[in-house]
Scaffold this active site. Structure first.
Site, PDB file in Angstrom:
ATOM      1  N   GLU A 180      -9.524  30.667 -12.910  1.00 12.75           N
ATOM      2  CA  GLU A 180      -8.833  29.394 -12.714  1.00 12.75           C
ATOM      3  C   GLU A 180      -7.699  29.221 -13.720  1.00 12.75           C
ATOM      4  OE1 GLU A 180     -10.780  25.291 -12.956  1.00 12.75           O
ATOM      5  OE2 GLU A 180     -11.535  26.090 -11.057  1.00 12.75           O
ATOM      6  N   PHE A 181      -7.981  29.559 -14.981  1.00 13.50           N
ATOM      7  CA  PHE A 181      -6.946  29.488 -16.005  1.00 13.50           C
ATOM      8  C   PHE A 181      -5.799  30.429 -15.676  1.00 13.50           C
ATOM      9  CE2 PHE A 181      -9.859  27.967 -19.719  1.00 13.50           C
ATOM     10  CZ  PHE A 181     -10.121  26.814 -18.999  1.00 13.50           C
TER      11      PHE A 181
END
Length: 1744
Positions: A80-81
């Protein structure tokens, strides 16, 4: 498919500790602020969720990335990052990093461990993404010093601001202030807010934005635009029908009761100009339901006051950044203008002064125009205000009264920027009432009073000037206001015929003689009504004006109130001139030798200024001015005496500075406030020891005030009185607080000091030792300055007794060797240049609070003691120049700036890696420093790291931290000839790089790895050429090559370059300029190898240079290009220059038609010692005459070096070449290129510094010339005609003092200083300074700055008797700051007062746990505050008696049980008192079980029971049993348990709503009675209040339709008995007029209740409450009055609450709630009693 959200919250969703607490609160706060948010809270990790997450990130505008302790434990979180990082780079996603429970450095350590955790995955991509996000600026870090709620508030505010940048500009920051103003008002009442500001400032926009944001929280809402017109056309019911859908057929009473009162309504009345309609309309809306909100906007503050709004918000203009953004959006369709249009845009921004209307109109006028057309718009704006802006602002002017208009026009024309007291005195002399008029203009936003001066906004000022011109044309008074533009027909003729019309109408003359288009006589014989005369020169204030005065001695008008004449040309005043009306006389730099002679009627004269009148000999006439307040004779060098003014009781200020022939102390009255004697010839004050003179002087100085502070301070300044050798015993001047003898070089001793002395300046005196009396008797001294006292050898014992001394300056005391003792509360210690050899470790404890320690150039200092880390408040340590300092053992952990330049240190301590706040490290010239510790790599990015001339430094990139500006030396000895490749890789993103004196032999091509450079300094290196790749640096703006003596040639330079400085490159012979892309500043000073034809070559290409600069300038109004190089005139015969500093040129018609600009050549001869650190430039004044013979001029300043450049030392003559576009015909000749008389233009050139002051004789202009630049014809030489005038006189411009604003001063404070200011704001009500200091010292608060420092910033005042005061302006500012603080911070500040709770709190909250307080409790308290609920926090109350009092005064008690609640005996004591009030008083108790089972509380079992047993070991058995019973009873009450909720935020919302409902119900009854503090001297009053309190213990659930909760018969009987007691107590008092005003309302109300109950056979509490809610029939009230007074009165039907009476002509609001008719007479005064025979006075007890 996921809908697009504005904000995406990314975090490790498997980490439950933050998912259900911090993240849930953050999501809830976003939603409450109207921001849509997507938080990845679903714990499922399937592909479907991954797709939704990716889609949400792609659609979001902002992503909040939360780094928590276990963020790296989830691959899904890392992916996600990574997605967020990619969207940031590809789509411009705004990312806000949050470090929750860890820091940036810990995140990076986790990144290094990813390979071990996931050996087979895409670790490199994850690491790069994490580093990319973690290094972003503006991240938020959790801290043990602040709560989670505060962190959430800051994150949400930051995100909203980032979202607002694309929306309505400037709205967010102002909405935030409005929100806090609304939060001040309890949510259960009808809240109201006024929005006030000048026309066009954005009141409607702001009200609309508030309406859009708040309307969702109300059941009904309406926004009424142009309220006055709407109300006049539709009336009350018409507006209700249109805005709220109310049926007009329903009766008024039923509408109020059934429709409006049951709803929470948001009502906005926009642009209210007439208060009558608004007040009538709002009176009807007084029946709105609790929690309703009314917002009123108006330009007139008094309208809002009459509407009785609770708070008023003044709309300020946009700041510079916001203004530029709005203007650019309107003009160019984007938020930031192009660089070449920036200067043009800033002119509009400065003119509009933050007014959005003006910015948008000006911007739209420029839309689609070419730069040449934009120039015409600028000129038009300077001459004529836009009609759209004028019409908008003129309507406000038309609403002013006649006197207000007169005062406004006088201020615009004469008094703009003047002292407000002086203005009022002048206006009062003209028959006005200035205080009332100016206050009205301030309220209507026409003028402002800032720093005691009357200011007028640029737009309002132009409106005033336009009105003056238009009005003059209309009424035929064309000469009423005269300036340089319309003065010719009045002034230039030698004789004026009496038959001429218009002269008697002249009211004011304002002449700038530098702009006069003629030379002529000036006469005033027929200007009988002239009141204000101002004559001055803006260019040269000391130059005589070109005006001739007639011989008639009566040339000055008799009606003058203000006479300001700079450089008055006569030696005396005319004998027949009458001074009977003159209020102010200003004649600086005059030629006066004497005044008027004899006695004059000077009763009105208030101020006289004759400063710098160097020929003035005598001013004895001033002693006959009985009301004079100020005498300014500064710089009157020939003045030999000052008259005896002891009888002038109004005299406040006397300035005799630099009057060197004044030998004796002047005789001044006791009323004197300021006495300036600096630089006088006073030699001795010993005579003051005798007779009563010393006592008189003491009285004189009792009221002396500092020049920039409002508080009164006693000051005696004799600075630089070099002849002063002896003093009397200063102890006799008991009231002195500031004593300044700096520069009194013959002063050796002072006998004693006043006890109240706070600041003592003895710098540069001959004092040999510090008097011991200073240490033992002067306890209040705050600052001692003894710099450069070269005879001082040591400090006396007893310095520790000076407990308030905060600043000690001993720098330059070259013989000072030993320091044995220092004051304990020092904040700043200066010892630079002293002879100290060591710094004793015993002093470290004494310096525990020191902030700045300066030991620079202590050549004998050999080391610092161990334990420097104990100085936890030290932020700046200066050790530069300590050449014997070799070892530093440790350093303070909070250091921000560390200066070690020129020391002998060999290594830095490893602890330097722990300096988390360090931003500046100076190590230049540390020749013995061999390496840097590896720990330095852990430092946060530094602002500056200077390693210049560190010749032994061996380690470079492996230990360097990231730094914004690096000035390193090359490192490894073997690589001194070049830089290592790793250097360029490590610093590839640097913007600024300094390799000054790095001994580089050549620059490698690898420098191309640093393409982001904007500033590059390669000075003092040994390379011979610059790489060709330098041209590829597309962002490079500045290139410095100073003193590269081996440099022989320069390649083609980047097109972006703005500055090239090659000073001192003596071998430079060849440059390859691109004349189409030259830098703006081209410096080749002392480059004597350059070819002689370079200037000619540059001039030949002038059209190309100017043409390429025109698109970048946007307007032809600035410097296109400048050159500096050795003078080539002796070697280049092609240059045509004129000797001297002025020249003339002829422009024929053909030349004028193609004129683009001018090339100005200036040859300068410098003195041998020239090195002007103030900069160097040239002021060029261009003059010409038009066809009518009128003179015109333009001027410009040309700076020789770019801003911030060091001024070099120049050898031999040099030439400066400037290409200027400001003299373009459309600017120079106002669009008429053929309007020049005889085609003649004169140029005058003067050397000035960066302050635009004349530089003196250090440089002389020997030759000058002007070349004309044409579009097609190239450059043609200027004509070499002999100039008509030589160089002008030295130019002197007054350096205006910058405005001191409270916000700027507050922003400049450190964090603890800000906290101190806010503590004082909460504490102060006239506390003594020493008491305040003692109080703060007794707390855990550390005073970072002294009270005197805050006073110096104008944030507080210290009165003459030592009281710390806060004026209204500062107090309002502090309240604004406090209300803008997060809830937890406001709560902390509120505790400063020592009483942690306000009286009559709504809710008492009992809990335990510091960490628990930061998280759940902080969010819970913030929610209560937002709901308008007053709270009291139990953990701040330590006194048992105070606990009992506070709990009893609270309506509801909330007990938050956690696992550790019973670990605190204080919490158990609070719980016992809470349960006691629950049993005896029926207090509402609401328990909350946070992560604990209620059964554990009831049974004292589990982890909760262990804590309880541990606490019980310290107490007796009876106490333990009472605690256990209280816990059992409390846990048996129904409450909320967090174990049953998925989110803390949802539970908090539910509890807060329940509390609010209960409070509204409980206040239905109590709000009917106004509590009155009883007089303890009157026993009946005490008994009366007790009866009222006992009566209103009746419970009530707030339901109108159902009956009240069941009451026992005993309770009803008790209530009736109480009413009877009240009636008996007050009956006699009321009848005999013995009741004061404060009791009448309550007594009358209770009598009505009693009589109502007596009329009924049974007492029904339900009917009683209906009686309260609906109001009492007025006939009952009149019946009681009839019974009491015996006077017959006709009953009037209807309800008092609705006021259906015959006398309802005007309706005003009573208190903050219900209405009352204005027809009633005023209430009797407190001592008058109640007149039974008077007209009935309705009890305001009905008012809520």
């Amino acid at each position: 498919m996921v809908d697009g959200k504005e904000v995406y919250i990314s975090f490790n969703r498997w980490e439950d500790t933050i998912r259900h607490s911090f993240v849930s609160h953050l999501s809830a706060e976003f939603q409450r602020k109207g921001v849509s948010v997507f938080a990845s809270e679903d714990s499922a990790s399937d592909d479907r969720f991954a797709e939704e997450s990716d889609a949400a990130i792609a659609k979001a505008r902002v992503s909040v990335v939360i780094f928590s302790e276990n963020f790296a434990s989830s691959k899904g979180c890392l992916n996600e990052f990574l997605k967020v990082s990619k969207c940031r780079r590809s789509k411009g996603l705004v990312v806000v990093p949050v470090f929750y429970g860890l820091t940036n450095s810990i995140v990076k350590k986790h990144c290094l461990e990813l390979k071990k955790m996931y050996p087979d995955d895409k670790v490199d991509e994850w690491r790069n993404a994490l580093w990319d996000i973690a290094d972003l600026r503006g991240g938020h870090v959790s801290s043990h010093k602040r709560s989670d709620s505060e962190l959430v508030e800051k994150i949400v505010a930051d995100v909203r601001q980032k979202l607002d940048r694309r929306g309505r500009i400037g709205v967010y920051s102002r909405l935030t202030k409005i929100e806090y103003l609304l939060c001040k008002q309890p949510g259960c009442i009808i809240r109201s807010l006024g929005i006030w500001g000048m026309a066009g400032i954005g009141k409607t926009t702001l009200a609309r934005a508030a309406y859009d944001q708040l309307s969702r929280d109300f059941e009904a809402s309406c926004f009424i635009e142009d309220f006055d017109r709407e109300f006049q056309e539709k009336g009350f019911f018409g507006l209700l029908e249109k805005q709220l859908g109310v049926n007009p057929q329903v009766t008024r009473l039923s509408i109020l009761l059934k429709t409006l009162r049951s709803k929470r309504i948001l009502l906005v009345l926009d642009d209210v100009r007439k208060p009558l309609g608004a007040t009538s309309f709002l009176c009807e809306f007084d029946w709105l339901g609790p929690g309703s909100l009314i917002i009123v906007t108006s330009q007139d503050k008094q309208v809002l006051v009459q509407c009785q709004v609770n708070e008023i918000y003044k709309v300020q203009g946009l700041n510079k950044h916001e203004s530029l953004q709005l203007f650019s959006r309107c003009a160019f369709g984007k938020d930031v203008p192009d660089q070449n249009l920036l200067e043009l845009s800033m002119k509009f921004v400065d003119y509009a002064n933050g007014n959005p209307l003006a910015l948008s109109i000006c911007g739209k006028n420029l839309k689609g125009k070419t730069p040449l057309d934009m120039k015409s718009v600028v000129l038009e704006l300077k001459r004529h205000l836009s009609d759209k802006i004028f019409v908008k602002l003129k309507s406000s002017y038309d609403a002013l009264s006649v006197s207000e208009k007169e005062i406004f026009l006088d201020i615009v024309f004469t008094f703009r920027g003047a002292n407000v007291d002086n203005v009022m005195q002048s206006l009062a002399g003209c028959g006005f009432f200035p205080r009332v008029g100016i206050e009205a203009l301030v309220d209507k936003s026409f003028v402002t009073v800032s720093e005691n001066r009357v200011q007028v906004n640029n737009l309002i000022y132009d409106v005033g000037l336009k009105i003056i011109n238009d009005q003059s044309d209309e009424i035929g008074m064309c000469y009423r206001f005269v300036d340089a533009s319309n003065s010719q027909s009045l002034i230039e003729h030698k004789e004026i015929r009496e038959s001429e019309q218009g002269y008697e109408d002249v009211k004011a003359i304002n002449l700038d003689t530098s702009n006069l288009p003629f030379k002529g006589h000036i006469a005033f014989q027929h200007m009988y009504n002239l009141r204000y005369l101002t004559i001055y020169s803006s260019i040269n204030p000391t130059k005589d004006p070109d005006l001739f005065l007639p011989g008639d001695p009566q040339f000055l008008p008799p009606e003058l109130r203000l006479l300001h004449w700079t450089c008055y040309p006569l030696h005396s005043f005319p004998q027949n001139f009458g001074f009977q009306y003159l209020v102010e006389l200003n004649m600086p730099c005059s030629k006066l030798k004497k005044l008027w002679g004899g006695t004059k009627n000077l009763e009105v004269l208030k101020r006289i200024t004759l400063s710098c009148s160097v020929q003035l000999l005598n001013v004895d006439e001033l002693q006959y001015s009985p009301n004079i307040e100020k005498i300014d004779l500064k710089g009157c060098l020939e003045l030999q005496s000052f008259p005896d003014t002891g009888q002038l009781q109004h005299l406040r200020i006397v300035d005799l500075s630099t009057c060197k022939k004044i030998k004796s102390f002047p005789k001044v009255p006791p009323s004197i406030r300021k006495l300036h004697l600096q630089g006088t010839g006073i030699r001795d004050l010993s005579s003051l020891n005798h007779s009563s003179e010393s006592q008189r002087l003491t009285r004189k100085l009792e009221n002396v005030s500092s020049s920039n502070q409002d508080h009164r301070k006693q000051v005696l300044k004799l600075k630089d009185s070099s002849h002063l050798g002896s003093l009397p015993d200063i102890v006799i001047f008991e009231s002195l607080e500031v004593l300044d003898f700096s520069g009194c070089s013959e002063l050796e001793d002072i006998q004693g000091f006043p006890q109240n002395l706070k600041r003592l300046y003895l710098a540069k005196t001959a004092i040999k030792e510090v008097p011991s009396s200073l240490c033992h008797h002067i306890s209040k001294l705050v600052k001692l300055d003894m710099e450069n006292c070269e005879r001082l050898r040591d400090l006396p014992m007893g310095m520790s007794n000076m407990k308030y001394l905060a600043v000690l300056k001993l720098s330059g005391c070259s013989n000072l060797e030993n320091i044995k003792e220092l004051p304990r509360n020092l904040k700043e210690l200066y010892l630079a240049g002293t002879a100290v050899k060591e710094f004793p470790s015993t002093l470290l404890e004494t310096l525990s609070e020191v902030v700045l320690l300066d030991l620079e150039n202590c050549k004998k200092l050999q080391g610092l003691p161990t334990g420097m880390s104990k100085l936890e408040f030290l932020v700046m340590l200066k050790l530069s120049g300590c050449s014997k300092l070799e070892i530093i053992v440790d350093l303070p952990l909070n250091l921000i700036e560390l200066y070690l330049a020129g020391t002998a240190i060999r290594e830095l301590p490893p602890s330097i890696g722990d300096l988390a706040l360090l931003d500046t490290l100076d190590l230049k010239n540390c020749n013995r420093l061999r390496h840097l510790p590896m720990e330095m790599h852990n430092l946060n990015p530094l602002k500056v790291l200077d390693l210049s001339n560190c010749s032994e430094l061996e380690v470079f990139t492996s230990s360097l931290p990231k730094v914004r500006e690096l000035r390193p030396a090359p490192t490894v000895m073997l690589l001194r000839s070049k830089l290592p490749f790793c250097f360029f890789i490590f610093y590839e993103h640097r913007v600024t790089l300094s390799l000054y004196k790095a001994r580089l032999q050549y620059i490698p091509e690898e420098i191309r790895w640093m393409p982001s450079l904007k500033t590059l300094d390669l000075s003092r290196n040994g390379f011979t050429e610059v790489p060709v790749s330098i041209k590829d640096f597309s962002k490079l703006l500045s290139l410095r090559l100073r003193y590269c003596e081996n440099l022989r040639s320069l390649p083609q330079l980047p097109r972006s370059l703005q500055l090239l400085n090659a000073h001192g490159c003596s071998s430079l012979q060849l440059i390859t300029p691109d004349f189409k892309q030259l830098p703006r500043y081209y410096t080749f000073s002392n480059c004597f190898g350059l070819p002689s034809h370079m200037v000619s070559e540059v001039l030949a290409n002038a059209p190309a240079i100017v043409e390429c600069r025109k698109p970048q300038q946007g307007l032809e109004n600035a410097l296109a290009c400048s050159f500096c190089l050795p003078s080539p005139t002796s070697r280049d015969s092609k240059l045509y220059l004129q000797p001297g500093s002025s020249t003339m040129i002829i422009l024929n018609p053909k030349t004028r038609s193609t004129l683009v600009g001018f090339a100005i050549l200036v040859e300068v001869s410098f003195s041998k010692d020239f090195h002007d650190t103030a900069g160097l430039g040239f002021r060029c004044v261009c003059r010409w005459n038009d066809k009518k013979g009128h003179a015109h001029k333009r001027d410009n300043i040309f700076h020789c070096w770019a801003p911030g450049e060091v001024v070099p030392k120049i050898n031999d003559d040099h030439m400066f070449v400037f290409f200027d576009l400001k003299m373009h015909p459309s600017i120079l000749f106002e669009g008429d290129v053929f309007g020049i008389l005889a085609d003649l233009v004169v140029f005058e050139i003067f050397p000035v510094n960066k302050q635009e002051m004349h530089v003196g004789d250090s440089c002389t202009i020997t030759k000058c010339g002007v070349y004309v630049i044409n579009d097609a014809a190239g450059s043609s030489s200027g004509n070499t005609m002999t100039p008509q005038c030589s160089s002008m006189d030295s130019l002197k411009l007054l350096d205006g003092k910058g405005k001191k604003r409270l916000r700027v001063n507050y922003a400049g404070l450190k964090q603890r200083e800000k906290a101190l200011f806010l503590y004082i704001a909460c504490l102060l009500g006239g506390e003594k300074a020493d008491l305040l200091a003692q109080f703060l010292a007794s707390t855990d608060f550390v005073i970072e700055s002294t009270l005197e420092d805050l006073a110096g910033r104008y944030l507080i005042d210290i009165s003459s008797n030592g009281e710390v005061m806060m004026p209204p302006l500062q107090r309002n500012f502090s309240r604004e700051i406090i209300h803008m603080l997060p809830a937890s911070t406001k709560e902390l500040v509120s505790m400063a007062s020592g009483s942690p709770c306000n009286r009559n709190n709504d809710v008492f909250v009992s809990f335990h746990g510091k960490d628990f307080r930061k998280q759940f409790i902080s969010d819970f308290l913030k929610k209560l505050v937002y709901k308008g609920i007053r709270i009291c926090i139990g953990d701040k109350i330590l006194s048992r008696s105070l606990i009992n009092k506070v709990i009893k005064e609270s309506s509801i008690a909330v007990v938050v049980f956690s696992e550790n609640y019973a670990s605190s005996s204080l919490c158990l004591l609070q719980l016992m008192e809470i349960m006691k009030c629950w049993e005896e008083l029926g207090q509402v108790v609401m328990p909350i079980f946070y992560k604990v089972n209620p059964s554990d509380i009831r049974n004292q079992s589990g982890h909760f029971g262990k804590g309880f047993k541990k606490t019980c070991k310290k107490t007796i058995n009876d106490e333990r049993q009472r605690w256990s019973r209280a816990l059992t009873d409390a846990a048996s009450i129904a409450g909320e348990c967090s174990l049953n909720w998925a989110s803390d935020a949802d539970m908090i919302e539910k509890v807060a709503n329940d509390i609010r409902k209960k409070l509204i119900s409980s206040k239905k009854l109590g709000k009917q009675i106004q509590r009155v503090d009883c007089d303890h001297d009157n026993p009946w009053e005490t008994e009366f209040n007790k009866c009222i309190e006992r009566f209103f213990q009746l419970p009530y659930d707030g339901n109108h339709d159902e009956s009240l909760v069941s009451l026992t018969t005993e309770k009803v009987i008790d209530m009736k008995q109480t009413l009877k007691e009240i009636y008996q107590i007050t009956k006699v008092k009321l009848k005999n007029n013995l009741v004061g005003r404060r009791h009448i309302n309550n007594i009358c109300f209770m009598h009505i209740l009693y009589e109502k109950c007596e009329e009924r056979s049974s007492f029904n509490p339900t009917s009683l409450h209906t009686l309260y809610d609906n109001g009492i029939p007025y006939q009952v009230y009149t019946k009681r009055k009839k019974h009491m007074s015996g006077e017959e009165k006709a009953p009037i039907g209807g309800c008092v609450g609705c006021f259906y009476m015959g006398q309802n002509q005007g309706i005003t609001k009573a208190g903050g709630g219900r209405t009352m008719p204005t027809a009633y007479p005023a209430a009797p005064q407190a001592n008058q009693g109640y007149n039974a025979g008077a007209q009935p006075y309705p009890p305001t007890a009905y008012a809520v």
